[in-house]
Design an enzyme around this catalytic site. Structure first.
Site, PDB file in Angstrom:
ATOM      1  N   HIS A 158      83.792  43.081  36.757  1.00  0.00           N
ATOM      2  CA  HIS A 158      82.787  42.721  36.344  1.00  0.00           C
ATOM      3  C   HIS A 158      83.332  41.502  35.513  1.00  0.00           C
ATOM      4  CE1 HIS A 158      78.416  42.123  35.252  1.00  0.00           C
ATOM      5  NE2 HIS A 158      79.046  42.146  33.907  1.00  0.00           N
ATOM      6  N   CYS A 159      83.180  39.937  35.686  1.00  0.00           N
ATOM      7  CA  CYS A 159      83.005  39.599  34.896  1.00  0.00           C
ATOM      8  C   CYS A 159      82.479  38.922  33.894  1.00  0.00           C
ATOM      9  CB  CYS A 159      84.077  38.255  35.995  1.00  0.00           C
ATOM     10  SG  CYS A 159      84.503  37.280  35.116  1.00  0.00           S
ATOM     11  N   VAL A 160      82.633  38.810  33.005  1.00  0.00           N
ATOM     12  CA  VAL A 160      81.843  37.721  31.761  1.00  0.00           C
ATOM     13  C   VAL A 160      81.826  36.456  31.736  1.00  0.00           C
ATOM     14  CG1 VAL A 160      81.584  40.589  30.328  1.00  0.00           C
ATOM     15  CG2 VAL A 160      83.427  37.731  29.540  1.00  0.00           C
TER      16      VAL A 160
END
Length: 316
Positions: A163-165
């Site tokens: 999950h990439c912010v």
């Protein structure tokens, strides 16, 4: 023991809630860095240099053309990652049955559970009917191979990488190519900005008078430092993901199978590359796939993946 487990679960919940809350802020931050870079490179330095004449104008024209081309590809790739669903498990999904053996395809030990940012390990259980098939207790559904549950998104994601912010989204089967292109064009764009602003940065330490207002000079200095930092950090991520693509694995899988000598999905570098980028070379460097690739390559849909022939599951 129960209390410590509850505290840990609450901390994970707060962490995931904080990541969800960063959404629009991170997009604005990315656009802010792009805007500052555009102002320093185009408006302040190389735009006015177009009218200086001679070699200076030609150099400025070349820089501006390349800068805008990379910027278009960067933004196209970025918003493709942000807006594309990484891949959800279809309702009532069931594993494909092996007609010869009359059973489902077994899963390796490296495919059980999950570890990493946004990945929950505890909700993943084996199906009591067929222990070779994983079951997500959070989503109340079976999980396809290479699928993991994301705590931030609150659902299972096909071939989840992380999950990439920065993109406010999960990176999975359907947008992993777009994420890689975003890294590539970010690295090229920040490297170009760094190189093009290097003479102006060196001028800060010279004894001569530097043309420009204090505001434009400060912007140029800040932009050089920012782009240098981003280019170096993105280069590391890009190299890491190139190695992952070459081995047909994800960030999560690389962590889980670090003691595994063989990987059942490793089909060779070219085929591994094609499972992410497709076979049509015209689409390799744009965030899109040809209709032909989408029709004949199940791996691009995230539910079925070809495996190395002759590799027995017991070898893992």
């Amino acid at each position: 023991m129960h209390r410590s487990g509850a505290v840990m679960a609450w901390n994970v919940f707060k962490f995931c809630t904080a990541l969800r809350g960063l959404g629009s802020i991170m997009i604005l931050l990315v656009l802010g860095v792009v805007g500052v870079t555009y102002y320093a490179v185009v408006v302040t330095n190389y735009g006015p240099a177009l009218f200086d004449g001679g070699l200076t104008s030609l150099t400025a024209l070349a820089v501006l053309i390349l800068f805008h081309a990379l910027l278009v590809m960067l933004l196209w790739s970025y918003f493709s990652v942000v807006l594309t669903d990484p891949g959800a498990v279809p309702p009532n999904w069931r594993p494909v049955m092996d007609e010869e053996r009359g059973e489902t395809d077994p899963l390796t030990g490296s495919e059980y559970g999950g570890a990493g940012i946004g990945v929950q390990q505890s909700p993943t259980l084996a199906d009591p009917v067929n222990p070779r098939v994983r079951y997500c207790r959070k989503c109340n559904q079976l999980k396809p191979p290479r699928c993991h549950h994301c705590s931030v998104c609150g659902r299972c994601v096909l071939k989840m990488d992380h999950h990439c912010v920065w993109v406010v989204n999960c990176v999975g089967a359907l947008n992993y190519k777009y994420f890689l292109l975003f890294l590539l064009y970010t690295f090229l764009e920040t490297s170009l900005a760094t190189v093009s602003l290097l003479p102006h940065f060196i001028a800060f330490f010279s004894d001569g008078e530097i043309p420009g207002t204090p505001g434009t000079l400060a912007t140029t200095f800040l932009t050089f430092v920012l782009n240098l930092a981003f280019s170096l950090s993105v280069m590391g991520f890009l190299i890491m993901h190139i190695s992952l693509v070459a081995g047909n694995t994800t960030t999560i899988e690389a962590y889980e199978k670090k003691t595994t000598l063989k990987w059942r999905y490793d089909l060779g570098r070219r085929k591994n590359f094609e499972q992410v980028f497709g076979t049509d070379k015209r689409y390799w460097f744009i965030p899109a796939y040809s209709d032909e690739d989408l029709r004949r390559m199940p791996a691009l849909q995230g539910l079925e993946y070809p495996m190395k022939p002759g590799l027995d599951v017991q070898e893992f």
